[in-house]
Design an enzyme around this catalytic site. Structure first.
Site, PDB file in Angstrom:
ATOM      1  N   GLU A 236      -1.392  -1.869  -0.435  1.00  0.00           N
ATOM      2  CA  GLU A 236      -0.799  -2.306   0.827  1.00  0.00           C
ATOM      3  C   GLU A 236      -1.954  -2.614   1.762  1.00  0.00           C
ATOM      4  OE1 GLU A 236       1.551  -0.637   4.683  1.00  0.00           O
ATOM      5  OE2 GLU A 236       2.080   0.292   2.765  1.00  0.00           O
ATOM      6  N   CYS A 270      -0.468  -2.821  10.537  1.00  0.00           N
ATOM      7  CA  CYS A 270      -0.561  -3.911   9.558  1.00  0.00           C
ATOM      8  C   CYS A 270       0.444  -5.010   9.875  1.00  0.00           C
ATOM      9  CB  CYS A 270      -0.312  -3.376   8.151  1.00  0.00           C
ATOM     10  SG  CYS A 270      -1.528  -2.188   7.591  1.00  0.00           S
TER      11      CYS A 270
END
Length: 470
Positions: A236, A270
């Site tokens: 990720e 993110c």
């Protein structure tokens, strides 16, 4: 007297002073760490069926929830987020864990094959073994719960490697799990800031799977370290997430949502909105509304209880953010940030004000790369088609958002956007029932949802035939 052992030091993003030290994990410790995990995994698999694992995880989540307010201070101290927002991360992590707990019986049950007289066939989901979880500092409870809960429910043992910036978070998890009854060494914590040591751990034959959350560069290094072994590696990574404001949108409402999605956590998410494309018909009104919203924000002491924004994680990060901004200004961008943040900026170099940039374009790094800071870069577009083209003009693809009153049209545009999650009239929200996954360089694999268990199990087929009776 010094022991001569390497030590990791956590520096406060608020004061730039040391706040924690931990003995650093060293390569010579790898064999004993892995052997302890192997033994614990073997016992855990033999002694704890799914019902027992579910009971343990449920109890641990209850204990963690009871400690949310108490442990919130750790987050503010170690990564700088204003204190009033920190307990909610822990409570949200608990809610995610409970979702995965709720679906685990269905997800992990045996899958029957087709019926055929004289045969029994089924697929079983077996634990992989030892899962190495390497995770970032920006949402440490949320990131860790994404892997920890499904991996434990599936029956694995785990080694947790946090960012040196947030060393207490996995320690809190471990104490909670042990209080709930988790056997010794099923979960272990290592503190490591040395890339070579971490590479050796990733490539160790005892590690059965790796999940990594962090930068693209860090993810590629992890993947390379594991490349000589046939193990799953979940990544990720970063995001450069776009938003598009269509001309039918209520710009005042959208402006408040966009600002929050861009600068919450000082833009250190993110899935923060980093690029905003606005249709020319509402561009001026939207920009004016954004300036008005930012006027209501306060940059200040994260322990004050009244600050919306605290410091970014480090001086290095602050310098990188300001470099992106200055390069854009030098290339013709214009800052519209209200002149109200001087008091907050005076607190230190890491206190970065929310920056509103207009007159931007895709020749600027602030639009092409992940800035990871409180920057709202706004570009005018003339059509849906231009907006989608610009939204897709990135090597990252974590999330994107489209803002419109015409939801069916928003959904059609979402089909054209290259990202793992596309929101309509929402942003910056990983929903536990949906797969959290990145496209392009934003990652590989997924967490959350019913598919979030997949990277922690392997399939074993049972093919049984009834022998003839003599």
């Amino acid at each position: 007297m010094s022991t001569g052992k390497p030590v990791l030091t956590t520096i406060s993003p608020i004061t730039q002073q040391p706040i924690h030290t931990r003995d650093e994990f060293t390569p010579d410790q790898i064999p004993s760490l892995v052997e302890a995990s192997k033994a614990a995994f073997k016992n855990f698999k033999a002694s704890y069926d799914l019902a027992a694992r579910q009971k343990l995880v449920a109890k641990a989540l209850d204990i963690l929830e009871s400690k949310a307010d108490e442990r919130a201070r750790d987050l503010t101290e170690q990564m700088g987020r204003p204190i009033q927002y920190c307990a909610s991360e822990i409570k949200t992590a608990v809610a995610r864990g409970r979702y995965m707990l709720r679906v685990s019986t269905e997800v992990l049950k045996d899958v029957p094959g087709d019926e055929e007289a004289g045969f029994t066939r089924y697929i079983r989901k077996e634990p992989l073994g030892i899962i190495l979880v390497i995770f970032a500092w920006n949402y440490p409870y949320l990131i860790l719960i994404n892997s920890l809960v499904p991996a434990l429910l599936a029956g694995n043992a785990l080694i947790l490697k946090p960012s040196p910036q947030t060393p207490t978070i996995p320690e809190t998890f471990l104490s909670v799990l042990e209080e709930a009854g988790l056997p010794k060494n099923v979960v272990q914590v290592v503190h490591c800031g040395n890339a070579d040591t971490l590479s050796k751990l990733v490539s160790s034959p005892g590690i059965d799977s790796v999940t990594f959350t962090g930068s693209v560069a860090g993810g590629l290094a992890t993947q390379q370290a594991a490349a000589k072994r046939v193990i799953p590696v979940g990544l990720e990574l970063g995001g450069n997430d776009p938003a598009y404001i269509r001309p039918d949108m209520d710009v005042k409402w959208a402006a408040a949502e966009i600002v929050d999605g861009s600068v919450f956590n000082s833009g250190q998410s993110c899935c923060s909105i980093e690029r905003v494309y606005v249709h020319e018909d509402v561009y001026d009104k939207f920009v004016e509304a954004v300036v008005g919203v930012v006027n209501g924000y306060k940059l200040g002491d994260p322990f004050s209880g009244s600050s919306h924004l605290g410091p970014v994680i480090s001086v290095k990060s602050a310098q990188n953010i300001r470099k992106h901004i200055q390069e854009a200004l030098d290339a013709g961008a214009k800052s519209l940030t209200p002149d109200i943040f001087k008091e907050g900026e005076a607190l230190g170099e890491t206190f970065v004000r929310p920056e509103i940039l207009v007159n931007v374009n895709h020749n600027m790094r602030v639009m092409k790369e992940e800035t990871f800071g409180p920057v709202i870069a706004i570009q005018k577009v003339t059509s849906d088609e231009e907006a989608v083209q610009l939204m897709n003009d990135s090597d990252l693809g974590l999330t994107a958002s489209i803002w419109t009153r015409d939801v069916p049209t928003g959904e059609k545009l979402a089909e054209l956007v290259e990202a793992g999650t596309v929101f309509v009239n929402r942003a910056d929200y990983p929903s536990p029932d949906l797969a959290w996954t990145g496209w392009k360089n934003s990652g590989r694999g997924q967490t959350l949802s019913k598919f979030g268990f997949d990277q922690f199990v392997r399939l074993k087929n049972f093919h049984l035939k009834q022998a003839p009776t003599p």
